[in-house]
Design a protein around this motif. Structure first.
Motif, mmCIF file in Angstrom:
data_model
loop_
_atom_site.group_PDB
_atom_site.id
_atom_site.type_symbol
_atom_site.label_atom_id
_atom_site.label_comp_id
_atom_site.label_asym_id
_atom_site.label_seq_id
_atom_site.Cartn_x
_atom_site.Cartn_y
_atom_site.Cartn_z
ATOM 1 N N CYS A 94 28.173 90.469 54.818
ATOM 2 C CA CYS A 94 29.447 91.112 54.481
ATOM 3 C C CYS A 94 29.327 92.620 54.613
ATOM 4 N N GLN A 121 42.515 82.266 58.223
ATOM 5 C CA GLN A 121 42.584 82.923 59.522
ATOM 6 C C GLN A 121 42.422 84.431 59.442
ATOM 7 N N PRO A 143 40.943 87.908 59.365
ATOM 8 C CA PRO A 143 39.605 88.332 59.823
ATOM 9 C C PRO A 143 38.884 89.179 58.776
ATOM 10 N N GLU A 185 36.128 88.861 55.168
ATOM 11 C CA GLU A 185 35.132 87.997 54.534
ATOM 12 C C GLU A 185 35.705 87.255 53.322
ATOM 13 N N TRP A 208 32.476 82.876 54.811
ATOM 14 C CA TRP A 208 33.215 82.891 56.066
ATOM 15 C C TRP A 208 33.356 84.330 56.537
ATOM 16 N N ASP A 257 34.462 85.053 59.737
ATOM 17 C CA ASP A 257 35.743 84.936 60.430
ATOM 18 C C ASP A 257 36.047 83.454 60.532
ATOM 19 N N SER A 258 37.088 83.093 61.253
ATOM 20 C CA SER A 258 37.537 81.699 61.236
ATOM 21 C C SER A 258 36.567 80.730 61.908
ATOM 22 N N LYS A 303 32.991 81.414 62.101
ATOM 23 C CA LYS A 303 31.600 81.735 61.782
ATOM 24 C C LYS A 303 31.410 81.775 60.272
ATOM 25 N N GLU A 310 34.913 76.328 64.416
ATOM 26 C CA GLU A 310 36.116 76.547 63.619
ATOM 27 C C GLU A 310 36.578 75.262 62.950
#
Length: 276
Positions: free
Chosen positions: A91, A152, A154, A156, A217, A219-220, A222, A243
């Motif tokens: 992060c 969704q 973008p 953390e 998470w 991003d959506s 990873k 995803e």
């Protein structure tokens, strides 16, 4: 960087770990099932009431300094304390606690607590949720599109799971897989590889009471998985890049059939407070 962990407290029974259910939601514990509209409304209101009390404690913890300049919010049923804010591996900024809850397995008529969970989000998430400004916690709780928007965004997001009893790794994975797999309609090779990576983290691993499991998470598509039995993790055990799999995991906890209704209700109250 914050280094103090969530702290489990209280005692728990020690039944056979292989009998502990961690993932798929039990039909017997579904609060609205087989009830009249009046009773469903009463159950819904009670859930929100408890979550409001929970979020009030979170807000107080976040605004009041404590020993060592670290603040904690307690999940009231399990007694687990969650630190806020946190800086986690991967992060770029600290994430803030927005709600807590617990997972319970019901054996006959006895509820057995398995873990507590807390959802952390990048504080900037509010800028991505303008469409829900002014909405009540009840509206947020019922709005499926909000869950999709949070996922969704973008930014953390991290779910901290704190075990409140001993569980073997295979049992933990098998139960989680039972919840994740039905949420993926058709597995692609990428999905299968991601699930295999995830499974390998827990195979042959003993998960003791107090173990932390972080699903973070970035991003959506990873997600980092970190497991630690000694405080906050210093790194990630694995990276999941699919995803379908990362969303299925998010949906397990915050979707329509959440395995932790208390977590979902608490998060709804937390978001309502942030967006008002």
């Amino acid at each position: 960087m914050c280094v103090s962990p969530a702290i489990p407290s209280g005692s728990c029974s020690h039944s056979n770990p292989s009998n502990i259910f961690l993932g798929r939601r039990d039909s017997v514990s579904t609060p609205n099932q087989s009830r009249s509209p009046k009773k469903r409304h009463q159950s819904f209101s009670l859930s929100l009431g408890r979550a409001y009390t929970n979020f009030t404690a979170i807000a107080a913890a976040a605004s009041s300094p404590s020993v060592g300049s670290e603040s904690y919010a307690e999940e009231p049923v399990t007694g687990v304390k969650f630190q806020t804010p946190l800086t986690l591996p991967g992060c770029l900024t600290s994430v803030s606690l927005v709600g807590t809850g617990y997972r319970e397995k019901v054996f006959a008529i006895i509820g057995v607590k398995v873990y507590a969970a807390g959802l952390y989000v990048n504080p900037s998430i509010s800028s991505k949720l303008n469409a829900w400004k002014g909405k009540s916690a009840a509206d947020i709780l019922e709005d499926r599109s909000l869950v999709n928007s949070i996922f969704q965004a973008p930014l953390e997001k991290s779910l901290q799971i704190v075990l409140v009893r001993d569980v073997d790794g295979k049992t933990f994975w098998d139960a989680l897989d039972d919840a994740v797999s039905p949420r993926i309609k058709s597995l692609t090779p990428v999905d299968q590889s991601a699930l295999s990576t995830f499974r390998n983290i827990f195979q042959g691993r003993s998960l003791k009471k107090g173990t932390f499991i972080f699903l973070t998470w970035l991003d959506s598509s990873k997600m980092l998985v970190s497991v630690s039995s000694d405080g906050l993790p210093s790194g990630a055990d694995a990276t999941i890049e699919s995803e379908n799999v990362t969303f299925a995991l998010f949906d397990v906890f915050l979707g329509d059939a959440s395995v932790s209704p208390s977590l979902k209700a608490s998060v709804a109250n937390g978001l309502a407070a942030i967006l008002n």
